[in-house]
Design a protein around this motif. Structure first.
Motif, PDB file in Angstrom:
ATOM      1  N   GLY A 167      15.235  24.306  26.366  1.00 53.38           N
ATOM      2  CA  GLY A 167      13.933  23.645  26.440  1.00 53.38           C
ATOM      3  C   GLY A 167      12.784  24.637  26.410  1.00 53.38           C
ATOM      4  N   ASP A 213      10.695  21.449  21.644  1.00 55.75           N
ATOM      5  CA  ASP A 213      11.304  20.234  21.106  1.00 55.75           C
ATOM      6  C   ASP A 213      12.719  20.476  20.585  1.00 55.75           C
ATOM      7  OD1 ASP A 213       9.091  18.833  21.751  1.00 55.75           O
ATOM      8  OD2 ASP A 213       8.482  18.326  19.704  1.00 55.75           O
ATOM      9  N   SER A 264       5.732  20.084  29.911  1.00 51.78           N
ATOM     10  CA  SER A 264       7.200  20.105  29.935  1.00 51.78           C
ATOM     11  C   SER A 264       7.712  20.920  31.109  1.00 51.78           C
ATOM     12  CB  SER A 264       7.735  20.687  28.617  1.00 51.78           C
ATOM     13  OG  SER A 264       7.357  19.895  27.513  1.00 51.78           O
ATOM     14  N   GLY A 276      20.074  24.036  25.034  1.00 50.86           N
ATOM     15  CA  GLY A 276      19.660  23.362  26.253  1.00 50.86           C
ATOM     16  C   GLY A 276      18.618  24.113  27.056  1.00 50.86           C
ATOM     17  N   ASP A 303       9.944  19.432  34.313  1.00 54.58           N
ATOM     18  CA  ASP A 303      11.263  19.978  34.629  1.00 54.58           C
ATOM     19  C   ASP A 303      11.334  20.529  36.048  1.00 54.58           C
ATOM     20  OD1 ASP A 303      13.873  20.922  34.344  1.00 54.58           O
ATOM     21  OD2 ASP A 303      13.217  22.842  33.541  1.00 54.58           O
ATOM     22  N   ASP A 316      14.930  22.545  21.728  1.00 49.42           N
ATOM     23  CA  ASP A 316      15.828  22.622  22.890  1.00 49.42           C
ATOM     24  C   ASP A 316      17.111  23.391  22.554  1.00 49.42           C
ATOM     25  OD1 ASP A 316      16.634  22.185  25.491  1.00 49.42           O
ATOM     26  OD2 ASP A 316      17.545  20.238  25.063  1.00 49.42           O
TER      27      ASP A 316
END
Length: 571
Positions: A180, A173, A49, A178, A53, A175
């Motif tokens: 993450g 998951d 992840s 926002g 990003d 988040d």
């Protein structure tokens, strides 16, 4: 002075009262251990992840773990000496503040380079914070409570090992706000603040009566030697193994040799070497270094590769990948408990653990071989449970058995060196096994595409795509999945995939045929990708089993039994 002329009864002499806040202080020390354990684990779960990003090549995922463990390894021994010199409470607080600040920098990172740098900061300050705990525990607790104090580490570390992957997956998951993956570092802010405040309130002031001098040149030499081997192992694959990568690895051997010469010279001159040279003249300790390096390399490298396989290969979510690792952690806890019950068998427990773990790893291979690309976490559970059980059996007696072969005055240096070796082995394993796995992906995915070609040709033929057009589409699928597997930028569409789209549009004779072709290409590409990841994972499992076989054989160099004294407690 007595007036009766009779010596006082030894039992009547009042012993100093134990430190009042020792149990509260113990929980502060345990909180620091938990922060370290969680941060060592979370990037294995959240690495994909983070890379998705921030961008960067596949080596970014390796560096997120290696940067932390490598900086931790080279700083650990010096970190303990800083506590002896400047006070353990002071250095614990400085380390906790720096570690928390490093966590904030991780969460605020806007590029892979910034995140990797922040991980180095975490590791360096962690190496200042963590070594202080052992010295303080030995100062605070009377002998009769010492075993109970060190016994707290097992359950706390076990719960962290089980909960860590789940927590990391859940936070990514979920988040929240926002954030993450950034939340896995932001959660350290309240934990770090609590550790600092608890340390200021409850930890005792203490330092060594005869503090050693720092060996800064020794630390710089071993740091350089470690970096010279880790860097080319991680980056060499992305640069197609240029000459400089092999030159750096060769230079690493020379620097390690120079480090050994320097340490021996410093010891003969009456200085305080970073590592006591006499330790390496003991077969048990030298054997322990080899066993530890091989074992911890295999264990840590496997953990990284397994998470890459489940998330990138099988498409598991971060939370699902974290849950898939729970049987491994649970088995490890059981293994630790069983090891305590059979510790009288000494080295044989370690040998048994290596064999059980090897059996579990082979069980994972059988599971992947039989279940194929649709393997579920439930299908992996039995083999992962056995693997964790073996790991717990192996790890539980390891440090005590190695320390049994050293003299009492060498125990401190030996324990610090072995702990640093554990971290260095982790960095080496991430670099080595991660590079081997990523290096196998391209060929594995391409071979899987070749295997899927007959089914793809049949679907293409059903919509009248034959001959040269069919050959071009099949070859295009192979090139596309290969280039996507080895792409340095996961967000960019490889040129081969763009060409495949044009080829497929040209080959389709009608809108209905175009729909069939699109579905066929998607299914063939997905199957090839998953099968390619599976073949690379199965190859890594053989490598890990080979490393466990070496662990088993090298373990014959170790003493047969652990030393039964307090110096062998707490490492």
């Amino acid at each position: 002075m007595t007036t009766t002329g009779v010596a006082p009864d030894r039992a009547a002499v009042a012993e100093p009262a134990p430190y009042r806040w020792r149990w509260a202080a113990l929980f502060v020390i345990l909180a620091a251990e938990v922060m370290d354990l969680l941060d060592a684990m979370v990037t294995n779960i959240a690495g994909p992840s983070m890379r998705a990003d921030l961008g960067g090549g596949a080596s970014v995922i390796q560096w997120l773990g290696a940067a932390y463990t490598l900086s931790m390894a080279v700083g650990l021994i010096t970190g303990g000496r800083l506590g002896d010199i400047h006070g353990r409470k002071r250095m614990f607080v400085i380390g906790a503040i720096g570690f928390t600040a490093g966590s904030l920098l991780c969460a605020a990172s806007r590029s892979p380079e910034m995140l990797i740098t922040a991980r180095v900061i975490q590791g360096l300050f962690g190496s200042v914070m963590l070594p202080q705990g052992l010295g303080m525990i030995k100062e605070m607790f009377p002998p009769k409570e010492m075993q109970a104090a060190f016994g707290m580490f097992g359950p706390v570390m076990g719960l962290s090992a089980v909960g860590g992957p789940i927590l990391a997956g859940w936070l990514v998951d979920a988040d929240y706000f926002g954030t993450g993956w950034r939340m896995i570092f932001l959660i350290n802010l309240p934990l770090g603040l609590a550790a600092v405040l608890g340390a200021l309130r409850f930890l005792p002031h203490g330092r060594s009566d005869n503090p050693p001098r720092l060996d800064i040149p020794g630390m710089l030499l071993v740091s350089l030697a470690a970096l010279l081997i880790i860097f080319p192992l991680v980056q060499g694959r992305e640069y197609d193994w240029p000459l400089w990568s092999f030159a750096m690895m060769g230079a690493s051997v020379l620097v390690f040799a120079f480090f050994g010469w320097y340490e021996a010279r410093r010891s003969r001159a009456g200085g305080d070497p970073l590592v006591v040279p006499s330790l390496f003249r003991k077969r048990g300790f030298s054997g322990g270094m080899v066993v530890g390096l091989v074992f911890f390399s295999g264990m840590t490298g496997f953990t990284l590769v397994f998470n890459l396989y489940t998330q990138l290969g099988l498409g598991y979510s971060t939370l699902k990948a974290g849950l898939a690792m729970v049987p491994w952690s649970a088995g490890m806890i059981v293994g630790f408990g069983v090891a305590q019950a059979v510790k009288k068998f000494g080295r044989r427990v370690l040998h048994g653990g290596a064999l059980v773990m090897a059996l579990g790893v082979f069980g994972i291979w059988i599971t992947l071989q039989t279940a194929g690309i649709g393997v579920s976490p439930w299908q992996l559970t039995p083999a992962l449970l056995v693997t964790g059980l073996g790991m717990g059996l192996l790890m539980a007696p390891f440090f005590d058995i190695v320390l049994a072969g050293v003299e009492a005055h060498e125990t401190g240096s030996a324990a610090g060196t072995m702990t640093a070796m554990q971290q260095l082995g982790g960095a080496f394993g991430v670099a080595l096994l991660g590079t081997v796995f990523l290096g196998l992906l391209g060929g594995g995915v391409a071979s899987a595409a070749d295997g899927a070609a007959p089914a793809l040709r049949a679907r293409l033929a059903a919509v009248q795509i034959t001959g040269a057009a069919q050959d071009a589409v099949v070859q295009g699928v192979r090139d596309c999945v290969h280039d996507r597997a080895v792409a340095k930028d996961p967000t960019a569409t490889p040129a081969a995939c763009t060409r495949l789209e044009r080829t497929a549009r040209t080959a389709a004779t009608s809108p209905a045929a175009a729909g069939v072709v699109g579905q066929a290409l998607q299914q063939s590409g997905q199957d090839s990708f998953e099968q390619g990841f599976g073949s690379a994972m199965k190859a890594i499992l053989w490598v890990v089993d080979g490393m466990l076989l070496l662990t088993f054989l090298f373990a014959f160099l170790l003493p047969r039994q652990a030393r039964e004294d307090e110096d062998a407690i707490g490492h």
